[in-house]
Design a protein around this motif. Structure first.
Motif, PDB file in Angstrom:
ATOM      1  N   ALA A 165       0.816  -1.220   0.000  1.00 56.37           N
ATOM      2  CA  ALA A 165       0.000   0.000   0.000  1.00 56.37           C
ATOM      3  C   ALA A 165       0.852   1.275   0.000  1.00 56.37           C
ATOM      4  O   ALA A 165       0.599   2.189  -0.793  1.00 56.37           O
ATOM      5  N   ASP A 166       1.852   1.345   0.854  1.00 54.40           N
ATOM      6  CA  ASP A 166       2.662   2.565   0.921  1.00 54.40           C
ATOM      7  C   ASP A 166       3.446   2.803  -0.363  1.00 54.40           C
ATOM      8  O   ASP A 166       3.553   3.937  -0.838  1.00 54.40           O
ATOM      9  N   TYR A 225       0.984   3.897  -3.042  1.00 53.38           N
ATOM     10  CA  TYR A 225       0.583   5.273  -2.736  1.00 53.38           C
ATOM     11  C   TYR A 225       1.649   6.245  -3.241  1.00 53.38           C
ATOM     12  O   TYR A 225       1.334   7.253  -3.877  1.00 53.38           O
ATOM     13  N   LYS A 226       2.902   5.932  -3.004  1.00 52.50           N
ATOM     14  CA  LYS A 226       4.015   6.782  -3.448  1.00 52.50           C
ATOM     15  C   LYS A 226       4.084   6.823  -4.982  1.00 52.50           C
ATOM     16  O   LYS A 226       4.178   7.891  -5.583  1.00 52.50           O
ATOM     17  N   ASN A 250       1.095   8.470  -6.960  1.00 57.09           N
ATOM     18  CA  ASN A 250       0.984   9.910  -6.762  1.00 57.09           C
ATOM     19  C   ASN A 250       2.163  10.694  -7.317  1.00 57.09           C
ATOM     20  O   ASN A 250       2.318  11.878  -7.022  1.00 57.09           O
ATOM     21  N   SER A 271      -5.852   8.700  -2.771  1.00 60.99           N
ATOM     22  CA  SER A 271      -5.772   8.666  -1.312  1.00 60.99           C
ATOM     23  C   SER A 271      -5.232   7.305  -0.875  1.00 60.99           C
ATOM     24  O   SER A 271      -5.321   6.319  -1.603  1.00 60.99           O
ATOM     25  N   ARG A 272      -4.687   7.265   0.318  1.00 57.56           N
ATOM     26  CA  ARG A 272      -4.208   6.008   0.882  1.00 57.56           C
ATOM     27  C   ARG A 272      -5.384   5.031   0.992  1.00 57.56           C
ATOM     28  O   ARG A 272      -5.252   3.850   0.710  1.00 57.56           O
ATOM     29  N   HIS A 273      -6.554   5.546   1.389  1.00 58.04           N
ATOM     30  CA  HIS A 273      -7.758   4.722   1.510  1.00 58.04           C
ATOM     31  C   HIS A 273      -8.119   4.086   0.161  1.00 58.04           C
ATOM     32  O   HIS A 273      -8.444   2.893   0.096  1.00 58.04           O
TER      33      HIS A 273
END
Length: 179
Positions: free
Chosen positions: A17-18, A21-22, A25, A40-42
Motif C-alpha cells: 500500500a505505501d 501510494y508513493k 501519486n 488517497s491512501r484509503h
C-alpha cells in the motif's frame, strides 16, 4: 508467482500500500496512466483489497515486479492487464518501473514473462498497448518484443504543451516474444 531467473511477478499484498501510494501519486507518470488527481491512501488500500476478486469480475490484473536480492526480493515496478475482454480474448498491457531501476532490462523481462502468462495461461489471443508518440523508451521496449504498430490516434493526448499523438501497438498470440 510467475518468475524466471531475473524477475518475479507477484500478486499485490497489503504491505504494498505505501509503495503504491508513493508511485501512483508521482505526477510525472500521470500522463502515461491518464491520471488527473492524486490517490488517497484509503483508495489504494481499497484497490488492493479488491485484487482478490476474480479477473473476470474486475477486468484487470495488476502484478508487482520484484527482483531477487540475496534471500530477499526488492519491488521495482508493476505491470497491468487492463480492459480485459474475455469474449474477444484481448486486453491492454501497461508497465511502470521505478526510476532508479530503469534501463536495466527489467521491463523487457517483465513484459516477456507477463505476455507468456496471459497468452499461455489466461488464453488471450492478443495484447495491445497505447504509447505517447514521444515515449521512445516504451516504443523501443514493445517493438523489441514483437508488438506491431497498428495505428496512430491524432491529437489524442492533451498535455500542457498541446496535443500529442498516441500510438497503438498490438501483439497476437503465437508470435515470438524476445528477439
Amino acid at each position: 508467482m510467475i518468475k524466471n531467473d531475473k524477475i518475479i511477478l507477484r500478486a499485490l499484498e497489503p504491505a504494498d500500500a505505501d509503495l503504491l501510494y508513493k508511485w501512483e501519486n508521482q505526477m510525472e507518470i500521470w500522463p502515461v496512466s491518464n491520471t488527473l488527481t492524486p490517490f488517497s491512501r484509503h483508495k489504494i488500500i481499497t484497490y488492493i483489497n479488491q485484487t482478490t476478486l476474480d479477473i473476470y469480475q474486475t477486468r484487470q490484473l495488476r502484478l508487482m515486479i520484484d527482483i531477487p536480492e540475496g534471500e530477499m526480493q526488492k519491488t521495482i515496478g508493476m505491470i497491468d492487464l487492463f480492459d480485459f475482454d474475455p469474449y474477444h480474448s484481448r486486453g491492454g498491457i501497461g508497465i511502470m518501473i521505478h526510476k532508479p531501476e530503469r534501463e536495466k532490462g527489467y521491463a523487457k523481462e517483465a513484459v516477456a514473462l507477463f505476455t507468456d502468462y496471459v497468452f499461455n495461461h489466461l488464453g488471450l489471443h492478443q495484447l495491445y498497448c497505447n504509447i505517447s508518440e514521444d515515449n521512445r523508451a516504451s516504443i523501443k521496449l514493445f517493438e523489441s518484443l514483437d508488438f506491431k504498430l497498428m495505428g496512430q490516434k491524432k491529437d489524442w493526448l492533451k498535455t500542457p504543451n498541446g496535443f500529442k499523438d498516441e500510438l497503438m501497438y498490438q501483439k497476437i498470440a503465437g508470435r515470438p516474444t524476445i528477439n
